[in-house]
Design a protein around this motif. Structure first.
Motif, PDB file in Angstrom:
ATOM      1  N   TYR A 426       0.830  -1.200   0.000  1.00 52.11           N
ATOM      2  CA  TYR A 426       0.000   0.000   0.000  1.00 52.11           C
ATOM      3  C   TYR A 426       0.867   1.253   0.000  1.00 52.11           C
ATOM      4  O   TYR A 426       1.846   1.345   0.755  1.00 52.11           O
ATOM      5  N   ASP A 427       0.509   2.200  -0.851  1.00 52.53           N
ATOM      6  CA  ASP A 427       1.121   3.521  -0.875  1.00 52.53           C
ATOM      7  C   ASP A 427       0.329   4.395   0.093  1.00 52.53           C
ATOM      8  O   ASP A 427      -0.726   4.935  -0.251  1.00 52.53           O
ATOM      9  N   LEU A 428       0.812   4.531   1.327  1.00 54.72           N
ATOM     10  CA  LEU A 428       0.027   5.161   2.376  1.00 54.72           C
ATOM     11  C   LEU A 428      -0.081   6.673   2.233  1.00 54.72           C
ATOM     12  O   LEU A 428      -0.985   7.289   2.809  1.00 54.72           O
ATOM     13  N   LYS A 429       0.817   7.267   1.481  1.00 47.95           N
ATOM     14  CA  LYS A 429       0.698   8.711   1.261  1.00 47.95           C
ATOM     15  C   LYS A 429      -0.448   9.016   0.298  1.00 47.95           C
ATOM     16  O   LYS A 429      -1.199   9.966   0.489  1.00 47.95           O
ATOM     17  N   LYS A 430      -0.581   8.220  -0.734  1.00 47.40           N
ATOM     18  CA  LYS A 430      -1.656   8.419  -1.700  1.00 47.40           C
ATOM     19  C   LYS A 430      -2.932   7.690  -1.299  1.00 47.40           C
ATOM     20  O   LYS A 430      -4.030   8.081  -1.706  1.00 47.40           O
ATOM     21  N   ASP A 431      -2.786   6.632  -0.505  1.00 50.42           N
ATOM     22  CA  ASP A 431      -3.914   5.760  -0.187  1.00 50.42           C
ATOM     23  C   ASP A 431      -3.875   5.387   1.298  1.00 50.42           C
ATOM     24  O   ASP A 431      -3.653   4.236   1.659  1.00 50.42           O
ATOM     25  N   PRO A 432      -4.061   6.363   2.202  1.00 46.01           N
ATOM     26  CA  PRO A 432      -3.948   6.072   3.639  1.00 46.01           C
ATOM     27  C   PRO A 432      -4.992   5.090   4.151  1.00 46.01           C
ATOM     28  O   PRO A 432      -4.787   4.465   5.197  1.00 46.01           O
ATOM     29  N   ASP A 433      -6.092   4.933   3.428  1.00 43.86           N
ATOM     30  CA  ASP A 433      -7.142   4.007   3.856  1.00 43.86           C
ATOM     31  C   ASP A 433      -6.954   2.593   3.311  1.00 43.86           C
ATOM     32  O   ASP A 433      -7.823   1.730   3.505  1.00 43.86           O
ATOM     33  N   GLU A 434      -5.845   2.356   2.609  1.00 37.90           N
ATOM     34  CA  GLU A 434      -5.493   1.011   2.133  1.00 37.90           C
ATOM     35  C   GLU A 434      -6.610   0.388   1.294  1.00 37.90           C
ATOM     36  O   GLU A 434      -7.056  -0.727   1.537  1.00 37.90           O
ATOM     37  N   LYS A 435      -7.018   1.112   0.288  1.00 41.47           N
ATOM     38  CA  LYS A 435      -8.078   0.636  -0.587  1.00 41.47           C
ATOM     39  C   LYS A 435      -7.535  -0.092  -1.818  1.00 41.47           C
ATOM     40  O   LYS A 435      -8.268  -0.845  -2.459  1.00 41.47           O
ATOM     41  N   ARG A 436      -6.265   0.123  -2.141  1.00 42.76           N
ATOM     42  CA  ARG A 436      -5.739  -0.371  -3.405  1.00 42.76           C
ATOM     43  C   ARG A 436      -4.392  -1.047  -3.201  1.00 42.76           C
ATOM     44  O   ARG A 436      -3.411  -0.421  -2.827  1.00 42.76           O
ATOM     45  N   ASN A 437      -4.350  -2.342  -3.412  1.00 42.37           N
ATOM     46  CA  ASN A 437      -3.111  -3.108  -3.343  1.00 42.37           C
ATOM     47  C   ASN A 437      -2.348  -2.908  -4.654  1.00 42.37           C
ATOM     48  O   ASN A 437      -2.800  -3.336  -5.711  1.00 42.37           O
ATOM     49  N   VAL A 438      -1.160  -2.278  -4.571  1.00 45.00           N
ATOM     50  CA  VAL A 438      -0.415  -1.923  -5.791  1.00 45.00           C
ATOM     51  C   VAL A 438       0.769  -2.862  -6.029  1.00 45.00           C
ATOM     52  O   VAL A 438       1.661  -2.544  -6.814  1.00 45.00           O
ATOM     53  N   ALA A 439       0.761  -4.039  -5.386  1.00 46.89           N
ATOM     54  CA  ALA A 439       1.904  -4.946  -5.498  1.00 46.89           C
ATOM     55  C   ALA A 439       2.174  -5.386  -6.924  1.00 46.89           C
ATOM     56  O   ALA A 439       3.325  -5.703  -7.273  1.00 46.89           O
ATOM     57  N   LYS A 440       1.162  -5.424  -7.772  1.00 40.85           N
ATOM     58  CA  LYS A 440       1.332  -5.888  -9.150  1.00 40.85           C
ATOM     59  C   LYS A 440       1.560  -4.743 -10.144  1.00 40.85           C
ATOM     60  O   LYS A 440       1.761  -4.992 -11.333  1.00 40.85           O
ATOM     61  N   ALA A 442       3.331  -1.809 -12.172  1.00 44.30           N
ATOM     62  CA  ALA A 442       4.697  -1.583 -12.646  1.00 44.30           C
ATOM     63  C   ALA A 442       5.349  -0.374 -11.977  1.00 44.30           C
ATOM     64  O   ALA A 442       6.555  -0.394 -11.663  1.00 44.30           O
ATOM     65  N   ALA A 443       4.595   0.677 -11.739  1.00 46.78           N
ATOM     66  CA  ALA A 443       5.159   1.907 -11.195  1.00 46.78           C
ATOM     67  C   ALA A 443       5.713   1.729  -9.779  1.00 46.78           C
ATOM     68  O   ALA A 443       6.494   2.563  -9.314  1.00 46.78           O
ATOM     69  N   TYR A 444       5.332   0.635  -9.101  1.00 42.61           N
ATOM     70  CA  TYR A 444       5.744   0.440  -7.712  1.00 42.61           C
ATOM     71  C   TYR A 444       6.792  -0.656  -7.537  1.00 42.61           C
ATOM     72  O   TYR A 444       7.160  -0.971  -6.395  1.00 42.61           O
ATOM     73  N   GLN A 445       7.295  -1.205  -8.600  1.00 42.12           N
ATOM     74  CA  GLN A 445       8.180  -2.357  -8.458  1.00 42.12           C
ATOM     75  C   GLN A 445       9.497  -2.015  -7.768  1.00 42.12           C
ATOM     76  O   GLN A 445      10.022  -2.810  -6.985  1.00 42.12           O
ATOM     77  N   ALA A 446      10.042  -0.832  -8.020  1.00 37.62           N
ATOM     78  CA  ALA A 446      11.290  -0.458  -7.349  1.00 37.62           C
ATOM     79  C   ALA A 446      11.074  -0.304  -5.846  1.00 37.62           C
ATOM     80  O   ALA A 446      11.868  -0.802  -5.036  1.00 37.62           O
ATOM     81  N   SER A 447      10.001   0.361  -5.468  1.00 40.06           N
ATOM     82  CA  SER A 447       9.690   0.524  -4.043  1.00 40.06           C
ATOM     83  C   SER A 447       9.371  -0.815  -3.398  1.00 40.06           C
ATOM     84  O   SER A 447       9.758  -1.079  -2.248  1.00 40.06           O
ATOM     85  N   LEU A 448       8.675  -1.675  -4.136  1.00 42.04           N
ATOM     86  CA  LEU A 448       8.341  -2.993  -3.615  1.00 42.04           C
ATOM     87  C   LEU A 448       9.597  -3.810  -3.361  1.00 42.04           C
ATOM     88  O   LEU A 448       9.718  -4.491  -2.334  1.00 42.04           O
ATOM     89  N   THR A 449      10.553  -3.747  -4.269  1.00 41.06           N
ATOM     90  CA  THR A 449      11.823  -4.467  -4.104  1.00 41.06           C
ATOM     91  C   THR A 449      12.545  -3.992  -2.843  1.00 41.06           C
ATOM     92  O   THR A 449      13.086  -4.805  -2.077  1.00 41.06           O
ATOM     93  N   GLN A 450      12.536  -2.694  -2.599  1.00 44.54           N
ATOM     94  CA  GLN A 450      13.174  -2.156  -1.391  1.00 44.54           C
ATOM     95  C   GLN A 450      12.481  -2.662  -0.124  1.00 44.54           C
ATOM     96  O   GLN A 450      13.141  -3.023   0.856  1.00 44.54           O
ATOM     97  N   MET A 451      11.174  -2.717  -0.155  1.00 49.65           N
ATOM     98  CA  MET A 451      10.444  -3.181   1.021  1.00 49.65           C
ATOM     99  C   MET A 451      10.619  -4.670   1.247  1.00 49.65           C
ATOM    100  O   MET A 451      10.662  -5.137   2.394  1.00 49.65           O
ATOM    101  N   ARG A 452      10.755  -5.423   0.183  1.00 51.70           N
ATOM    102  CA  ARG A 452      11.050  -6.850   0.338  1.00 51.70           C
ATOM    103  C   ARG A 452      12.382  -7.044   1.055  1.00 51.70           C
ATOM    104  O   ARG A 452      12.524  -7.939   1.910  1.00 51.70           O
ATOM    105  N   GLN A 453      13.361  -6.218   0.724  1.00 50.83           N
ATOM    106  CA  GLN A 453      14.661  -6.337   1.380  1.00 50.83           C
ATOM    107  C   GLN A 453      14.574  -5.923   2.846  1.00 50.83           C
ATOM    108  O   GLN A 453      15.163  -6.574   3.721  1.00 50.83           O
ATOM    109  N   LYS A 454      13.839  -4.854   3.119  1.00 53.73           N
ATOM    110  CA  LYS A 454      13.648  -4.450   4.509  1.00 53.73           C
ATOM    111  C   LYS A 454      12.976  -5.569   5.306  1.00 53.73           C
ATOM    112  O   LYS A 454      13.333  -5.829   6.465  1.00 53.73           O
ATOM    113  N   TYR A 455      12.020  -6.203   4.684  1.00 49.47           N
ATOM    114  CA  TYR A 455      11.317  -7.313   5.329  1.00 49.47           C
ATOM    115  C   TYR A 455      12.291  -8.433   5.691  1.00 49.47           C
ATOM    116  O   TYR A 455      12.274  -8.954   6.813  1.00 49.47           O
TER     117      TYR A 455
END
Length: 463
Positions: A426-440, A442-455
């Motif tokens: 979830y992109d909490l700045k744009k979607d604080p109510d967690e309405k849209r899962n953006v894991a799939k 394309a625009a979020y893949q770089a951020s997703l990769t970073q969060m996977r590493q943090k995890y």
């Protein structure tokens, strides 16, 4: 009796008496500490948190005087694990209490905040739902005053020492009054109070069971259904999650299936919380009457959040805000610099133990993973500023409660359903109510990769 009525009759004094207490040094400058814990109390079910319907005047007043934490969370949203984290200051990955049948080891229990304070000369008391380990292993003898439930999940409908019906919240009220009436004056005290409210009564079709005097409260209020109650949010989950065997869905059918049911369930949930608020008001009056108020620190928190129909769910367990975000208030009447503040940094359930230990002037054990929240609020130690935290819930598994872990930040939230490789992002700045899962997307893949590493980094760090 009106909601904000005067003190309830104090009962059960004989059953709730202090044990034999060794004499300690005379009362000193250290504060008394009361930790109040509600069960399944989501962050926005307090008036001071912006809820315009719920009536919580006493808690609101304490929050206004003290520190209101706007971003408080639990690291595991289930009673047994969260309570173990509150007592120990540790993530589940370290304390290893992952279910309802595992108790603290004797060594680990010695490093929980009540025992650390008892060793430092505090009188210790426990009231209500303990919730860690099997009932026969509850640590009644470790406290100077014990009024814990003899059940891991107490009933709302109880009997007092005279065999008369009493609601659990009113029993907690009476036990608090008994403690404060009899507490010795030659040492500071630490009292832990654990309400059942507003948790449901498991297995009872009534679910939320309130006192008779509360049954008309909120009756005229119309409660707006949340946008995320729309069936499309339930339909957006993958097949392994979207099953009637999912406990969160089972309970939704019992509480929120249809607007009429939704209205009454939320009213009952609010009534139970207002009942807690009455007890807090009674407690604060007694502290004032006994001359204890100016030297007693109050800490208030919820052990888990609660879905009120969002995503077609009830209960907690998963990683959404409704499930993991809770109320948190700390009021220290001795310290003007820590009063009338609103704090927006991350505060966690693992922070309660080190904060209480530090308040008592005791060294925080190295094995505690939380921080001293009062030091964080004071802002003198930048090391305590928290950018993110780890979330974990591994009890039961699919299909009942799919296992999930992840990392929460203020900009992004990442959750990984362990058994299925399914990700929520979830992109909490744009979607604080967690309405849209953006894991799939394309625009979020770089951020997703970073969060996977943090995890992955966090999975090692929390052990």
């Amino acid at each position: 009796m009106k909601y904000c009525g005067y003190l309830l009759l104090v009962g059960c004094l004989g059953l709730c008496a202090f044990g034999m207490i060794a004499k300690t040094k005379p009362a000193d400058a250290r504060p008394n500490i009361i930790f109040l814990l509600t069960d399944d109390h989501r962050w926005n079910s307090l008036g001071v948190m912006g809820n315009t319907l719920i009536k919580t005047p006493h808690l609101d007043q304490i929050a206004t005087k003290g520190i209101l934490f706007k971003n408080a969370y639990v690291t595991t949203s289930i009673c047994c694990v969260s309570r173990a984290s509150l007592l120990s200051g540790q993530y589940m990955s370290r304390h290893k209490i992952e279910d309802f049948n595992t108790s603290f080891t004797p060594e680990a229990f010695q490093n929980t905040y009540p025992i650390l304070l008892k060793s430092a000369g505090y009188q210790t008391g426990f009231i209500g739902k303990y919730g860690v380990g099997v009932p026969k292993e509850q640590p009644a003898k470790a406290f100077d005053f014990w009024a814990g439930s003899d059940k891991p999940q107490p009933d709302y409908e109880m009997k007092d020492a005279q065999g008369r019906f009493i609601h659990h919240t009113d029993k907690v009220n009476n036990d608090i009054q008994a403690f404060l009436t009899n507490v010795p004056s030659d040492a500071p005290f630490c009292l832990s109070v654990s309400f059942k409210a507003p948790h449901i009564q498991d297995g009872d079709p009534r679910q939320f069971i309130v006192q008779e005097r509360y049954k008309t409260m909120y009756a005229q209020d119309s409660i707006p259904e949340p946008e995320k109650a729309n069936p499309k949010y339930w339909q957006s989950f993958p097949d392994f999650f979207r099953t009637d065997k999912n406990i969160a869905r089972e309970r939704w059918y019992l509480q929120f299936d249809g607007n009429r049911m939704y209205q009454e369930s939320v009213r009952q949930y609010y009534r139970l919380i207002s009942g807690v608020d009455e007890v807090v008001g009674n407690m604060m009056k007694t502290l004032q009457d006994k001359g204890l108020a100016d030297n007693t620190v109050i800490v208030f928190m919820g052990d888990n959040g609660y879905y009120l129909g969002e995503y077609g769910l009830s209960g907690k367990w998963f990683g959404h805000e409704e499930s993991i975000r809770v109320p948190l208030i700390i009021y220290d009447p001795r310290n003007a610099k820590l009063q009338k503040k609103v704090n927006t940094q991350f505060a966690l359930n693992i922070d309660i133990a080190p904060t209480i230990v530090a308040l008592a002037g005791v060294k925080i054990p190295e094995q505690m993973q939380g921080i001293n929240l009062l030091e964080m609020v004071a802002g003198k130690n930048k090391r305590l500023h928290r950018e993110e935290f780890f979330y974990e819930h591994t009890f039961l598994g699919t299909p009942r409660l799919p296992k999930v872990e992840g990392v929460v930040r203020k900009d992004f939230k990442y959750m990984n359903y362990l058994e299925h490789g399914y990700e929520e992002f979830y992109d909490l700045k744009k979607d604080p109510d967690e309405k849209r899962n953006v894991a799939k997307e394309a625009a979020y893949q770089a951020s997703l990769t970073q969060m996977r590493q943090k995890y992955q980094d966090w999975k090692t760090k929390v052990r």
